[in-house]
Enzyme design. Structure first.
Site, PDB file in Angstrom:
ATOM      1  N   THR A  52      96.079 -49.308  21.922  1.00  0.00           N
ATOM      2  CA  THR A  52      95.016 -49.800  21.047  1.00  0.00           C
ATOM      3  C   THR A  52      94.011 -50.629  21.824  1.00  0.00           C
ATOM      4  O   THR A  52      92.833 -50.717  21.445  1.00  0.00           O
ATOM      5  CB  THR A  52      95.618 -50.623  19.891  1.00  0.00           C
ATOM      6  OG1 THR A  52      96.653 -49.852  19.266  1.00  0.00           O
ATOM      7  CG2 THR A  52      94.567 -50.972  18.851  1.00  0.00           C
ATOM      8  N   TYR A 140     108.554 -48.437  25.363  1.00  0.00           N
ATOM      9  CA  TYR A 140     107.598 -47.902  24.380  1.00  0.00           C
ATOM     10  C   TYR A 140     107.678 -46.380  24.412  1.00  0.00           C
ATOM     11  O   TYR A 140     107.270 -45.753  25.390  1.00  0.00           O
ATOM     12  CB  TYR A 140     106.199 -48.408  24.729  1.00  0.00           C
ATOM     13  CG  TYR A 140     105.061 -47.930  23.845  1.00  0.00           C
ATOM     14  CD1 TYR A 140     105.284 -47.374  22.589  1.00  0.00           C
ATOM     15  CD2 TYR A 140     103.744 -48.063  24.268  1.00  0.00           C
ATOM     16  CE1 TYR A 140     104.228 -46.958  21.782  1.00  0.00           C
ATOM     17  CE2 TYR A 140     102.682 -47.659  23.476  1.00  0.00           C
ATOM     18  CZ  TYR A 140     102.929 -47.105  22.238  1.00  0.00           C
ATOM     19  OH  TYR A 140     101.882 -46.691  21.453  1.00  0.00           O
ATOM     20  N   ARG A 145     101.652 -39.146  22.265  1.00  0.00           N
ATOM     21  CA  ARG A 145     100.634 -39.399  23.289  1.00  0.00           C
ATOM     22  C   ARG A 145     101.122 -39.063  24.700  1.00  0.00           C
ATOM     23  O   ARG A 145     100.337 -38.653  25.545  1.00  0.00           O
ATOM     24  CB  ARG A 145     100.176 -40.862  23.237  1.00  0.00           C
ATOM     25  CG  ARG A 145      99.228 -41.173  22.081  1.00  0.00           C
ATOM     26  CD  ARG A 145      98.742 -42.612  22.145  1.00  0.00           C
ATOM     27  NE  ARG A 145      97.822 -42.931  21.067  1.00  0.00           N
ATOM     28  CZ  ARG A 145      96.500 -42.894  21.166  1.00  0.00           C
ATOM     29  NH1 ARG A 145      95.935 -42.514  22.294  1.00  0.00           N
ATOM     30  NH2 ARG A 145      95.728 -43.223  20.147  1.00  0.00           N
ATOM     31  N   ILE A 217     105.012 -53.375  15.977  1.00  0.00           N
ATOM     32  CA  ILE A 217     103.876 -53.569  16.885  1.00  0.00           C
ATOM     33  C   ILE A 217     102.743 -52.781  16.260  1.00  0.00           C
ATOM     34  O   ILE A 217     102.732 -51.554  16.279  1.00  0.00           O
ATOM     35  CB  ILE A 217     104.216 -53.141  18.318  1.00  0.00           C
ATOM     36  CG1 ILE A 217     105.345 -54.037  18.845  1.00  0.00           C
ATOM     37  CG2 ILE A 217     102.981 -53.250  19.208  1.00  0.00           C
ATOM     38  CD1 ILE A 217     105.801 -53.720  20.256  1.00  0.00           C
TER      39      ILE A 217
END
Length: 305
Positions: A52, A140, A145, A217
């Protein structure tokens, strides 16, 4: 021996945007104001230079500056988790070492992207980071992605590595996330090590907290930090009726902040609120005009307008 943390950060952790001026230069003053807003809104931690935060389009010097600025401006008022992931293990270690040197509380390290490592490669990658740098690592996993997808079995192996303290699960699969939580909590009973588990998707955050995760998150927290903090606080306290009521007001944002690639919509909403410029760097483009009414409707539903 890598540093362990006695208990994970809990609640709404914001995957904060990187404000930019109209010419694309970093807007550090706007970032500082966003950090102040999160402090007073009850956000549990700032996650800086994640997806982000447009980590793919900031250069190494900017990446370092964003981490340093955030740590210095937070000044202990809020935890800072530095995005330090890379598809090169050497680069990820270097970024984590820098984050440690400037005082970050932890690092967020993404599954290596594009080069499609094996499960053993993922294990060795994250273990090498944890062993090289005395800074708590949050894994993560975001296969949408990265293409590479860290298997639950690999996560369980990594959970036993000193210094690896949590995971952001952005698979978007609630059943898989629930099973991961169950298996990690069983592992904890044997090891005594408390492992932080965070949803990486706002729309599944409440469901995973009901199953025993520690929070989220969040992208939505960029634009509605107090509501996200309240929802997490209620859920973690076991008040699921209250948490559902708050989450219902946020659900259109959970979905519509992804009408185009993140963080394009989030930055547009923040600009509409007067918080920062909507500017993103290529290959990210400005929000398509047809989505402006959609986002405004979601904002009204959450009483942001």
């Amino acid at each position: 021996m890598p540093t362990e943390i006695s208990s994970p950060i809990q609640g709404s952790l914001v995957a904060i945007v990187t404000p930019m001026h109209a010419d694309g230069a970093l807007d550090l003053e706007a970032l500082k104001k966003l950090i102040d807003w999160h402090v007073v809104s009850g956000t549990a931690a700032i996650v800086i230079v994640g997806t982000t935060g447009e980590s793919p389009t900031v250069d190494v010097d900017e990446h370092a500056l964003l981490i340093k600025t955030t740590v210095e401006h937070a000044a202990g008022r809020i935890k800072v988790i530095a995005g330090t992931g890379a598809n090169s293990t050497k680069e990820a270690i270097s970024l984590a070492a820098y984050a440690k040197s400037v005082g970050a509380d932890a690092s967020l390290s993404v599954v290596p992207y594009y080069n499609k490592p094996t499960q053993e490669g993922l294990y060795q990658h994250f273990r090498a980071i944890a062993e090289a740098v005395d800074l708590p690592v949050i894994l993560y996993n975001v296969p949408g992605r990265t293409v590479a997808d860290m298997a639950t079995a690999t996560t369980l192996r990594l959970a036993e590595v000193p210094g690896i303290v949590g995971i952001k699960d952005a698979t978007g699969d609630v059943a898989r996330g629930s099973d991961l939580i169950r298996r990690l909590r069983l592992l904890e009973k044997g090891s005594g090590k408390r492992f932080g588990i965070y949803s990486g998707n706002d729309d599944s955050a409440l469901a995973l907290m009901a199953m025993g995760s520690d929070g989220v998150i969040s992208v939505t927290a960029n634009v509605a930090p107090k509501l996200m903090a309240d929802m997490c606080r209620l859920a973690l306290a076991g008040d699921f009726a209250g948490a559902r009521a708050v989450n219902d007001t946020l659900m259109p944002l959970h979905f519509d902040l992804f009408v185009e690639a993140n963080p394009i919509p989030a930055k547009w909403v923040l600009a509409r609120m007067g918080r920062c410029n909507a500017k993103t760097r290529l290959p990210m483009t400005p929000l398509s005009a047809r989505f402006e009414p959609v986002l405004e409707a979601a904002m009204r539903h959450a009483a942001l307008l």
